[in-house]
Design an enzyme around this catalytic site. Structure first.
Site, PDB file in Angstrom:
ATOM      1  CD  GLN A 128       5.624  52.479  22.977  1.00 12.02           C
ATOM      2  OE1 GLN A 128       6.692  52.373  23.179  1.00 12.02           O
ATOM      3  NE2 GLN A 128       5.006  52.974  23.734  1.00 12.02           N
ATOM      4  N   GLY A 129       5.667  54.576  18.005  1.00  7.69           N
ATOM      5  CA  GLY A 129       4.454  55.107  17.293  1.00  7.69           C
ATOM      6  C   GLY A 129       3.606  53.183  17.408  1.00  7.69           C
ATOM      7  CB  SER A 131      -1.006  55.812  20.834  1.00  4.08           C
ATOM      8  OG  SER A 131      -1.032  54.941  22.330  1.00  4.08           O
ATOM      9  CD  GLU A 246       5.919  51.309  28.800  1.00  3.51           C
ATOM     10  OE1 GLU A 246       6.382  51.694  29.177  1.00  3.51           O
ATOM     11  OE2 GLU A 246       5.861  50.274  27.879  1.00  3.51           O
ATOM     12  CG  ASN A 388      -4.162  54.086  37.396  1.00  3.46           C
ATOM     13  OD1 ASN A 388      -3.384  54.332  37.080  1.00  3.46           O
ATOM     14  ND2 ASN A 388      -5.185  54.937  38.364  1.00  3.46           N
ATOM     15  CD  GLU A 389      -9.788  53.640  34.293  1.00  2.00           C
ATOM     16  OE1 GLU A 389      -9.906  54.547  35.733  1.00  2.00           O
ATOM     17  OE2 GLU A 389      -8.144  53.798  33.380  1.00  2.00           O
TER      18      GLU A 389
END
Length: 402
Positions: A128-129, A131, A246, A388-389
């Protein structure tokens, strides 16, 4: 919500159990239990995928018209839970559960015919590209560009934290095709061949010393125009679909249940240092019980999401809640395993893999050997797939309406 199985569903569960008992190889199960990373290595994962594909069960989340099982959400949950409880390795999620739904939901018929059978057969192994070094949680700020030139795009940029890029021959990429519009509107979704000039994969070792992720550099990489999924500028919409799928397309609770059960069984044979067994220690039992309640709560939330899907509804923003809970519980369960083994749980061999004939000799036992590496690797759970944020912000805005 009725979570009792119907007679037909119970019969299906028994069929899955019988299949796992007969077809899940012991060496594959042992390899999975000694793998400290989220994604098992292809020498385990692809073998298990092949066994499931021969059974016709690999595309268990796909509709029948594209080569899947067409199972109901309840059947998919039963399958995932029984696989987890049997100790089966995780499936190769990037191809099966991420790019495949994108291809059969947004792709052309030619793309479906080309790519979906190769995912099932194992001919294509995907990474997966998404980030980038300066575009992680703020993914819409990505800088990788795809410039249209005749019948192809020219791709330039870099991606980071690219899981299993060193094994993959295909990558699905978000790239900017229009820099003149709002940043989300100028992104497109492309399918990229990794086996070509201009692609460089640089390994990134985790804190545990595992090679699971990478940085990928792309310099004048060619992408045929027919490998654009959807329309130009539709990439952000497709990415949101993929991320929601996902987070809501699988259940995390069954694997956590399996690991917690295994820890409890092991604790019955571990001394508490005071003449008794750790499993009988009141503080240990309180800690395990708290985790058990958390995992049970997560399972109920995941079942509620499956109930929505069964009614034809989208998983919804509640999937951020399951991602948040599953990430924190995963870290707590892995910490519990380290504490279970005491000093033996701190060993961190650098050799890999930790299974097979060439595995390093463990101190005390294989479970103790993998505990620290698994704990260190699971620190990434609260970062990957949305921190998480980010999840808390989504929950606050879309679930709580704050």
């Amino acid at each position: 919500m009725d979570i009792e199985l119907t007679p037909e569903e119970a019969a299906f569960r028994d069929e899955v159990r019988a299949f796992l008992a007969a077809k899940l190889p012991e060496n594959i199960r042992d390899g999975a239990s000694s793998s400290p990373t989220v994604f098992v290595e292809p020498d385990i994962g692809q073998v298990w995928n092949g066994i499931l594909n021969e059974q016709g069960w690999l595309g268990y989340q796909w509709p029948t018209e594209v080569g899947g099982t067409g199972w109901s959400p309840v059947q998919r949950y039963i399958f995932e839970k029984e696989c987890a409880l049997a100790g089966a390795p995780n499936l190769t999620v990037l191809g099966l559960k991420l790019v495949a739904p994108v291809v059969f939901s947004f792709g052309t018929e030619a793309q479906r015919e080309k790519y979906l059978p190769r995912i099932l057969s194992g001919e294509d192994y995907w990474c997966q590209g998404f980030s980038e070094p300066n575009a992680g949680s703020d993914l819409a700020s990505l800088k990788t560009t795809a410039v249209k030139k005749g019948d192809h795009y020219v791709l330039n940029g870099s991606k980071i934290w690219t899981t299993h890029a060193h094994w993959a021959n295909k990558m699905f990429v978000l790239a900017r095709t229009d820099g003149t519009v709002k940043k989300q509107a100028g992104i497109s979704f492309l399918l990229v061949d990794m086996d070509q000039p201009g692609i460089t994969v640089r390994p990134i070792l985790t804190m545990a010393g595992d090679h699971e992720v990478n940085q990928v550099f792309m310099e004048d990489v060619i992408v045929p125009a027919e490998d654009l999924v959807g329309e130009e500028g539709q990439g952000w919409t497709i990415a949101k679909f993929l991320l929601e799928n996902e987070r809501g397309g699988s259940c995390h609770a069954p694997k956590l249940i399996y690991d917690l059960d295994d820890i409890e069984r092991t604790a019955k044979g571990v001394s508490d240092g005071r003449g008794g067994m750790l499993a009988d220690d009141i503080d240990w039992r309180r800690r395990v019980a708290k985790l058990r309640l958390g995992v049970t709560s997560l399972e109920i939330i995941e079942l509620k999401i499956l109930s929505r899907i069964a009614k034809g509804q989208k998983p919804g923003p509640q999937t951020s809640l399951t991602k948040l809970l599953a990430s924190n519980l995963r870290q707590e369960v892995d910490l519990l395993a380290v504490d279970l083994f005491g000093p033996a749980g701190l060993q961190l061999p650098t050799a890999r893999p930790l299974y097979g004939d060439n595995a390093p000799a463990p101190f005390r036992c294989e479970k103790a050997q993998v505990a620290a590496a698994r704990y260190l690797n699971s620190r990434a759970w609260t970062i990957f797939g949305g921190t998480n944020e980010v999840q808390r912000t989504i929950i606050a805005k879309t679930v709580l309406g704050l």
